[in-house]
Design an enzyme around this catalytic site. Structure first.
Site, mmCIF file in Angstrom:
data_model
loop_
_atom_site.group_PDB
_atom_site.id
_atom_site.type_symbol
_atom_site.label_atom_id
_atom_site.label_comp_id
_atom_site.label_asym_id
_atom_site.label_seq_id
_atom_site.Cartn_x
_atom_site.Cartn_y
_atom_site.Cartn_z
ATOM 1 N N HIS A 32 -2.695 10.133 -1.858
ATOM 2 C CA HIS A 32 -2.889 8.811 -2.452
ATOM 3 C C HIS A 32 -2.964 8.892 -3.970
ATOM 4 O O HIS A 32 -2.547 7.959 -4.658
ATOM 5 C CB HIS A 32 -4.153 8.159 -1.882
ATOM 6 C CG HIS A 32 -3.912 7.449 -0.592
ATOM 7 N ND1 HIS A 32 -3.704 6.096 -0.517
ATOM 8 C CD2 HIS A 32 -3.801 7.917 0.681
ATOM 9 C CE1 HIS A 32 -3.505 5.749 0.741
ATOM 10 N NE2 HIS A 32 -3.561 6.841 1.488
ATOM 11 N N ASP B 123 1.678 -14.328 12.530
ATOM 12 C CA ASP B 123 0.493 -14.868 11.870
ATOM 13 C C ASP B 123 -0.341 -13.691 11.392
ATOM 14 O O ASP B 123 -0.984 -13.007 12.190
ATOM 15 C CB ASP B 123 -0.297 -15.729 12.852
ATOM 16 C CG ASP B 123 -1.402 -16.516 12.166
ATOM 17 O OD1 ASP B 123 -1.793 -16.133 11.049
ATOM 18 O OD2 ASP B 123 -1.873 -17.510 12.749
ATOM 19 N N GLU C 139 0.844 -1.196 0.000
ATOM 20 C CA GLU C 139 0.000 0.000 0.000
ATOM 21 C C GLU C 139 0.874 1.238 0.000
ATOM 22 O O GLU C 139 1.637 1.482 0.941
ATOM 23 C CB GLU C 139 -0.919 0.018 1.224
ATOM 24 C CG GLU C 139 -1.798 1.258 1.265
ATOM 25 C CD GLU C 139 -2.711 1.305 2.467
ATOM 26 O OE1 GLU C 139 -3.352 2.347 2.680
ATOM 27 O OE2 GLU C 139 -2.782 0.293 3.178
ATOM 28 N N LYS D 235 -8.595 -15.015 15.753
ATOM 29 C CA LYS D 235 -8.765 -14.639 14.346
ATOM 30 C C LYS D 235 -10.213 -14.340 13.977
ATOM 31 O O LYS D 235 -10.618 -14.537 12.835
ATOM 32 C CB LYS D 235 -8.196 -15.731 13.429
ATOM 33 C CG LYS D 235 -6.723 -16.008 13.683
ATOM 34 C CD LYS D 235 -6.219 -17.213 12.939
ATOM 35 C CE LYS D 235 -4.787 -17.523 13.344
ATOM 36 N NZ LYS D 235 -4.275 -18.757 12.762
#
Length: 887
Positions: free
Chosen positions: A865, A766, A558, A690
């Site tokens: 951006h 993770d 990004e 998660k």
């Protein structure tokens, strides 16, 4: 012994501020009231006409008295000016409160002593101002201001009282005895002045021992920032106040004072009680005369006005010397309030954290990671100093030094990116002779014999023959790496097998696989490997956190993310750095079990919540690992299902496997006590792992971390290109109200998941655990003397992170952990590296939040951006899959 008594007194006063304040004020008012209602009811000029004593008042006396008053006012002015240099509004306010109440008590004592006559108060007040000392009051306030919580405020006040109380008591005693000598001089004016001086010392001592510490405790308690748990009064330059005040006064000086006190006591005793006092040496002989209340010469009159109007008129009527004194006081007050502020700010700007060095703690460095002072190596240059000219280049900053990986294959941490074809790098060591392989594949039976032969093996088979055996089910595809002579060849053959089944056979052309240490992947990180995904890794920093500087690696695709976070790091560094604390450390696993009836489940729940039941489960759990230590159980029910949330420390590992093993053993032990219990799953989604869950937000999971920083107004304007007010407004309406309107759980932030995921990928964590690890609440508020500085904090209750196991075993990820000085396990303090990494994550998240919120407040987000997050390559020149199929 004395210190202990004063400590107990200080703790009592600080713990019961309301009671002490009300009691002190009540006692003072009672003294005044009793005097007003029970004292002498003959008041000169109001209800009695007193004779005027002809006294020659010399002009020199008036001049001396005026000069004394002016000196007293200047003395108080300079004391407050010195306090302002400390930069704390709390010090100023508390010292002002001390002065006001001390003067009130002193005035009450004077009125009581002079039997309602207020004319003596004008003469007494200068002596009170000259004898008042704000240094000890401010020292006690500094003790309180160095606290992190209200409980610590009480403890520090008690500690300060134990240190300052005996000294102040001895000084007050010596001052009273020395000044009291003047009351025996026989000179009436000197006796009155010395009497006023003694009363001033006693009034100051009384207020310092009772009203003042209680008021300090109450003021700081009312101004505490309860939501954050951190006091807003705490200032960085009070951090070492306890060390400074621990240096007790010189014992020789204390002994001299005690000897002097004993000598003066003997002098007073001899003069007042043993020797025959002469009439002229007694102030009581002149009391009635001085007050004009002699029965023989006074005459009663009818009052023309009320008593309060009489006193008010006497107070309003001023002589020329009083006009001069009040004018000086007014001018100094105006200068102090309106003109002194700009001068003080410019003075403090020289000490501003923008240009001041980051404080290096005196604490000995841990052995968890290697640290070196920058200036200890002559040929080493600090890049952050070169990039930021505003920072003092002579400073000595503790920088985290990367550790060299303790492995023989360190050179394989770097690998070649590109197409899979071409020649591989030259192998080190002697080259084995080439094996001639047939151009056509041999029969499967012959290939199997060669593969199973101890003398030959897979290297005597061609890739086509291996593929033939895989297609014939003689070789499982997932075992290619273990059966081939090298892991890389197994990956290459799997790619060839996969390419024939893909819509585009050349799809894997740009997915690299060569020159990677797959031995660290097999059985640990990934299965059915076909290559590795190169992701750009940027660096944000230096991040000034807890007195150290970190270069933070971030793996992301990004645009603007690393640049934005880097800007936030710079703003934090210019503001003096950030501070962080780990509030809790415990990984969780929540299995689900079932019993025949809900009442049976309730019985198990009640047993687990008893100390005996918990001890049995803890013993079984702790026996599975030398690091896992069960901390607590959180048990809940749904019908006859029982959900048990195990929470345990796991050292430097993230700990899911470790705690799962302990949970399984504990459930087996639980089944021995309740045989009818059925284990449905070792994970019943009550962990919760998660998945978004309120239990993680409320109870915490992994590391619970809080991080804070103060950004000066100048940095907000010049670096972040916005204002404090605008950022606070956007934060409230976006991060708090907006997230609440969306029904968010733990999403009270701008983009914490961005930074968490980028660091997780770079450091071998993770990545899926960013769901819970990104729980964060970002708070902003105005701070500083003018409320133009920005206070920002990030609280992250569930950072699931580790520095050993899983992806942290891979060499590139280890390199990123080495950048932060937290690679591997901490030998001296297990778990410290993982906790430090969690602090770094929280600090970097705060930097990212700071920069993005500033961009939103300034309206720069879309523009940045559009410039930095859009590809400039003409995509029409590249053939896509859909384009080709459509053609």
């Amino acid at each position: 012994m004395l210190s202990r008594l004063f400590r107990m007194h200080g703790l009592f006063v600080a713990s019961h501020p309301w009671e002490v304040i009300v009691g002190t004020v009540t006692l003072t008012i009672c003294m005044m009231s009793m005097n007003m209602f029970t004292g002498n009811n003959k008041i000169c000029g109001w209800n009695y006409e007193c004779p005027k004593f002809e006294e020659d008042v010399l002009s020199s006396d008036i001049i001396i008295l005026t000069i004394t008053r002016c000196i007293a006012i200047l003395y108080i002015y300079f004391q407050f000016q010195n306090l302002r240099q400390l930069g704390s509004k709390y010090i100023l306010g508390i010292a002002g409160l001390f002065t006001i109440f001390s003067s009130f008590v002193f005035s009450t004592v004077v009125i009581h002593f002079l039997d309602k006559e207020l004319t003596g108060l004008n003469e007494a007040l200068p002596f009170f101002l000259l004898l008042i000392d704000l240094s000890r009051a401010s020292a006690l306030a500094k003790f309180a201001l160095s606290s992190n919580s209200q409980d610590e405020v009480r403890e520090n006040i008690a500690r300060g009282m134990a240190i300052l109380g005996p000294t102040f008591t001895l000084d007050a005693l010596v001052e009273c005895l020395v000044i009291g000598v003047g009351t025996m001089s026989g000179v009436r004016q000197l006796e009155i002045m010395c009497c006023f001086g003694c009363m001033s010392v006693l009034a100051n001592y009384f207020v310092f021992m009772t009203f003042f510490p209680a008021c300090v405790s109450l003021v700081l308690e009312l101004s505490r920032e309860s939501r954050e748990g951190r006091p807003i009064w705490q200032l960085s330059h009070f951090a070492r106040v306890l060390e400074e005040e621990e240096n007790k006064p010189n014992p020789v000086t204390q002994r001299v004072k005690m000897i002097m006190s004993l000598g003066l006591v003997l002098v007073h005793a001899h003069s007042r009680w043993i020797a025959d006092p002469s009439p002229q040496n007694s102030t009581t002989e002149h009391s009635k005369v001085s007050l004009g209340l002699d029965e023989d010469v006074s005459k009663r009159i009818e009052p023309s006005v009320s008593l309060w109007q009489f006193y008010l008129s006497k107070m309003i009527s001023m002589d020329i010397e009083q006009v001069v004194t009040l004018s000086l006081a007014f001018l100094l007050a105006v200068k102090y309030i309106f003109f002194e502020q700009a001068e003080t700010e410019s003075t403090l700007s020289l000490k501003n954290p923008i240009t001041s060095p980051v404080a290096t703690p005196k604490k000995a460095p841990d052995n968890c990671c290697r640290r070196e002072p920058v200036l200890s190596r002559r040929n080493e240059k600090l890049s952050s100093v070169e990039e930021e000219p505003g920072v003092n280049q002579d400073r000595k900053v503790e920088v985290i030094k990367p550790l060299v990986a303790e492995t023989e294959s360190t050179s394989r941490a770097t690998f070649v990116l590109g197409a899979s074809g071409g020649c591989s790098p030259v192998a080190l060591g002697t080259q084995e002779p080439e094996i001639e392989l047939p151009s056509e594949p041999r029969p499967n039976e012959e290939c199997l014999q060669i593969l199973e032969s101890a003398e030959k093996g897979a290297k005597f088979l061609s890739d086509a023959e291996i593929i033939q055996l895989v297609n014939a089910k003689h070789i499982p595809a997932y075992k290619l790496e273990t059966l081939m002579e090298t892991h890389e060849r197994g990956v290459s053959i799997r790619r060839q097998l996969l390419s024939t089944k893909l819509p585009e056979p050349s799809s894997l052309q740009y997915l690299p696989y060569r020159d990677y240490n797959y031995s660290l992947v097999m059985g640990a990180c990934c299965e059915n490997v076909i290559g590795y995904m190169p992701i750009p890794v940027g660096v944000a920093g230096p991040l000034c956190l807890d007195g150290k500087e970190y270069q933070v690696p971030m793996a992301t695709t990004e645009g603007c993310l690393v640049a934005s976070t880097n800007r936030g790091c710079r703003a934090i560094g210019l503001g003096g750095g950030a501070s962080s604390r780990v509030l809790a450390d415990g990984m969780t696993r929540g299995p689900v079990v079932r019993l025949p009836r809900a009442c049976d489940s309730a019985e198990v729940k009640a047993w687990l919540e008893t100390p005996e039941g918990f001890a049995v489960i803890k013993d079984a759990f702790d026996s599975t690992s030398r690091f896992a230590r069960l901390q607590k159980l959180h048990v809940t029910m749904a019908g006859r299902n029982l959900y048990i949330r195990f929470q345990s420390k796991t050292g430097d590992a993230m700990g899911m496997n470790m705690i799962s093993k302990g949970t399984e053993k504990a459930l087996v032990k639980l089944q021995e006590f309740f045989p009818e219990m059925q284990i449905l799953a070792v994970s019943g989604n009550y962990c919760t792992d998660k998945k978004p869950a309120a239990v993680n937000w409320i109870e915490g999971r992994g590391k619970t971390v809080v991080c804070e920083a103060v950004i000066p107004a100048r940095v907000v304007r010049e670096v972040l290109k916005t204002t404090t007010e605008a950022m606070i407004d956007v934060n409230i309406n976006k991060n708090l109200v907006g997230s609440a309107m969306a029904g968010s759980i733990g999403g009270y932030n701008a983009h914490a998941a961005n930074i968490v995921t980028a660091i997780y990928i770079a450091c071998g964590q993770d990545a899926a655990q960013n769901v819970g690890s990104s729980n964060c609440i970002t708070l902003m508020e105005a701070s500083g003397p003018t409320n133009e500085d920005l206070y920002i904090s990030c609280t992250m209750p569930s950072i699931e992170i580790g520095t050993v196991g899983g992806g942290t075993n891979l060499l590139p990820q280890q390199a990123c952990l080495q950048m932060l000085g937290v690679q591997g396990a901490c030998k001296d303090n297990p778990g410290e590296n993982a906790r430090q990494l969690a602090r770094i994550v929280c600090g970097t998240v705060m930097a990212g939040e700071l920069s993005l919120m500033a961009a939103l407040a300034a309206g720069h987000l879309v523009r940045s951006h559009m410039v930095h997050n859009r590809s400039k390559i003409n995509l029409q020149d590249l053939q896509g899959t859909c384009t080709k199929k459509a053609a």
